[in-house]
Design a protein around this motif. Structure first.
Motif, PDB file in Angstrom:
ATOM      1  N   SER A  21      27.952  35.310  46.786  1.00 38.93           N
ATOM      2  CA  SER A  21      29.125  34.650  46.197  1.00 38.93           C
ATOM      3  C   SER A  21      30.357  34.724  47.081  1.00 38.93           C
ATOM      4  O   SER A  21      31.356  34.048  46.818  1.00 38.93           O
ATOM      5  N   ILE A  22      30.315  35.544  48.145  1.00 43.00           N
ATOM      6  CA  ILE A  22      31.517  35.815  48.944  1.00 43.00           C
ATOM      7  C   ILE A  22      31.475  35.069  50.278  1.00 43.00           C
ATOM      8  O   ILE A  22      30.539  35.232  51.063  1.00 43.00           O
ATOM      9  N   ASN A  23      32.491  34.271  50.512  1.00 43.39           N
ATOM     10  CA  ASN A  23      32.665  33.599  51.803  1.00 43.39           C
ATOM     11  C   ASN A  23      33.396  34.570  52.726  1.00 43.39           C
ATOM     12  O   ASN A  23      34.624  34.656  52.719  1.00 43.39           O
ATOM     13  N   ARG A  24      32.662  35.289  53.517  1.00 39.02           N
ATOM     14  CA  ARG A  24      33.262  36.363  54.320  1.00 39.02           C
ATOM     15  C   ARG A  24      34.223  35.828  55.378  1.00 39.02           C
ATOM     16  O   ARG A  24      35.223  36.474  55.683  1.00 39.02           O
ATOM     17  N   ASP A  25      33.914  34.683  55.959  1.00 40.49           N
ATOM     18  CA  ASP A  25      34.814  34.108  56.972  1.00 40.49           C
ATOM     19  C   ASP A  25      36.179  33.800  56.368  1.00 40.49           C
ATOM     20  O   ASP A  25      37.222  34.133  56.943  1.00 40.49           O
ATOM     21  N   TYR A 107      40.259  38.657  46.447  1.00 40.17           N
ATOM     22  CA  TYR A 107      39.332  37.600  46.854  1.00 40.17           C
ATOM     23  C   TYR A 107      37.938  37.858  46.277  1.00 40.17           C
ATOM     24  O   TYR A 107      37.297  36.951  45.728  1.00 40.17           O
ATOM     25  N   ILE A 108      37.462  39.096  46.408  1.00 43.31           N
ATOM     26  CA  ILE A 108      36.125  39.435  45.927  1.00 43.31           C
ATOM     27  C   ILE A 108      36.014  39.250  44.416  1.00 43.31           C
ATOM     28  O   ILE A 108      35.039  38.678  43.912  1.00 43.31           O
ATOM     29  N   VAL A 109      37.013  39.725  43.684  1.00 45.45           N
ATOM     30  CA  VAL A 109      36.982  39.606  42.225  1.00 45.45           C
ATOM     31  C   VAL A 109      36.914  38.143  41.803  1.00 45.45           C
ATOM     32  O   VAL A 109      36.141  37.769  40.906  1.00 45.45           O
ATOM     33  N   ASN A 110      37.700  37.294  42.436  1.00 51.61           N
ATOM     34  CA  ASN A 110      37.669  35.873  42.097  1.00 51.61           C
ATOM     35  C   ASN A 110      36.325  35.239  42.445  1.00 51.61           C
ATOM     36  O   ASN A 110      35.829  34.369  41.716  1.00 51.61           O
ATOM     37  N   ALA A 111      35.724  35.671  43.563  1.00 48.34           N
ATOM     38  CA  ALA A 111      34.404  35.152  43.941  1.00 48.34           C
ATOM     39  C   ALA A 111      33.358  35.553  42.910  1.00 48.34           C
ATOM     40  O   ALA A 111      32.483  34.746  42.541  1.00 48.34           O
ATOM     41  N   TRP A 112      33.421  36.796  42.438  1.00 52.39           N
ATOM     42  CA  TRP A 112      32.460  37.246  41.429  1.00 52.39           C
ATOM     43  C   TRP A 112      32.681  36.542  40.097  1.00 52.39           C
ATOM     44  O   TRP A 112      31.718  36.183  39.413  1.00 52.39           O
ATOM     45  N   LYS A 113      33.925  36.321  39.729  1.00 55.00           N
ATOM     46  CA  LYS A 113      34.201  35.573  38.502  1.00 55.00           C
ATOM     47  C   LYS A 113      33.638  34.161  38.581  1.00 55.00           C
ATOM     48  O   LYS A 113      33.186  33.599  37.579  1.00 55.00           O
ATOM     49  N   ASN A 114      33.663  33.593  39.767  1.00 54.44           N
ATOM     50  CA  ASN A 114      33.198  32.224  39.971  1.00 54.44           C
ATOM     51  C   ASN A 114      31.719  32.059  39.655  1.00 54.44           C
ATOM     52  O   ASN A 114      31.263  30.956  39.344  1.00 54.44           O
ATOM     53  N   ILE A 115      30.947  33.146  39.730  1.00 56.38           N
ATOM     54  CA  ILE A 115      29.524  33.057  39.386  1.00 56.38           C
ATOM     55  C   ILE A 115      29.236  33.656  38.010  1.00 56.38           C
ATOM     56  O   ILE A 115      28.080  33.828  37.626  1.00 56.38           O
ATOM     57  N   LYS A 120      36.944  42.799  37.656  1.00 54.29           N
ATOM     58  CA  LYS A 120      38.363  43.136  37.774  1.00 54.29           C
ATOM     59  C   LYS A 120      38.513  44.182  38.873  1.00 54.29           C
ATOM     60  O   LYS A 120      37.534  44.820  39.284  1.00 54.29           O
ATOM     61  N   ALA A 121      39.734  44.338  39.358  1.00 58.16           N
ATOM     62  CA  ALA A 121      40.014  45.344  40.390  1.00 58.16           C
ATOM     63  C   ALA A 121      40.959  46.400  39.838  1.00 58.16           C
ATOM     64  O   ALA A 121      41.845  46.098  39.033  1.00 58.16           O
TER      65      ALA A 121
END
Length: 207
Positions: A21-25, A107-115, A120-121
């Motif tokens: 789920s994470i776009n690392r770039d 960024y990570i939290v939003n990526a995880w929410k997207n799936i 939360k952080a």
């Protein structure tokens, strides 16, 4: 990812989905523009055991969603979060309050929410986060690692290091990995040691 604290993380497909789920770039560019470099394994370039052939699985939210379906989190509630037996797939990311860490955590939290993960952080001062690390009180942890000129992965991945003062922060327990790490730190042949560490990283990627 702390398998002991959050049992949902014991599912390999859930862990794979979180990664996919994470776009690392994009995350790197947002957090440290032009200053960072992505790595694909715990042993970095120019160190014993570095393997340029090891590849990261990449970024694909649709694959991530499919993996969660396969893991049993097929239902979605009114807020868009995934359910299994009526329970949400929930995850808290623990992070130090350094500015760049907070950007990455967001960024990570939003990526995880997207799936569909109810993510939360929670941020802590360096002293407070060290206490949580010692007690292994976190679902997922965003933290830094400092290595010496000859990094030894043993303290970070051997099963004997799962509790404080060890640094196996995911509670990984794999007999094959343990054996490779034990052999890697005792051999004096650089080529043999590098081979052990390459096999270790391959095994780690399978977990």
């Amino acid at each position: 990812l702390n398998y002991v604290q959050n049992k949902d993380l014991e599912y390999k497909k859930v862990r794979q989905a979180l990664q996919e789920s994470i776009n690392r770039d994009e995350m790197l560019e947002q957090s440290v523009p032009g200053q960072g470099k992505l790595v694909n394994a715990p042993i970095m370039e120019n160190f014993v055991g570095f393997d340029a052939e090891l590849k990261y699985n990449g970024f694909d939210p649709e694959i991530a969603k499919g993996l969660l379906d396969e893991a049993g989190w097929k239902e979605v509630d009114a807020e868009g979060f995934r359910l299994k037996d009526g329970k949400r797939l929930a995850l808290t990311l623990t992070v130090s309050d350094f500015p760049e860490h907070l950007v990455v955590a967001d960024y990570i939290v939003n990526a995880w929410k997207n799936i569909g993960v109810d993510a939360k952080a929670e941020s802590f001062s360096p002293a407070d986060i060290q206490e949580r690390i010692r007690n292994r009180v976190y679902d997922a942890l965003l933290f830094g690692q400092v290595t010496g000129h000859d990094p030894d992965p043993y303290p970070f991945w051997h099963s004997s290091q799962r509790e404080d003062p060890g640094l196996n922060l995911t509670a990984l327990k794999d007999g094959n990995i343990d054996k490779l790490l034990e052999e890697g730190r005792t051999t004096t042949d650089p080529a043999a040691r590098a081979e052990k560490y390459r096999f270790f990283q391959q095994k780690l990627g399978e977990n």
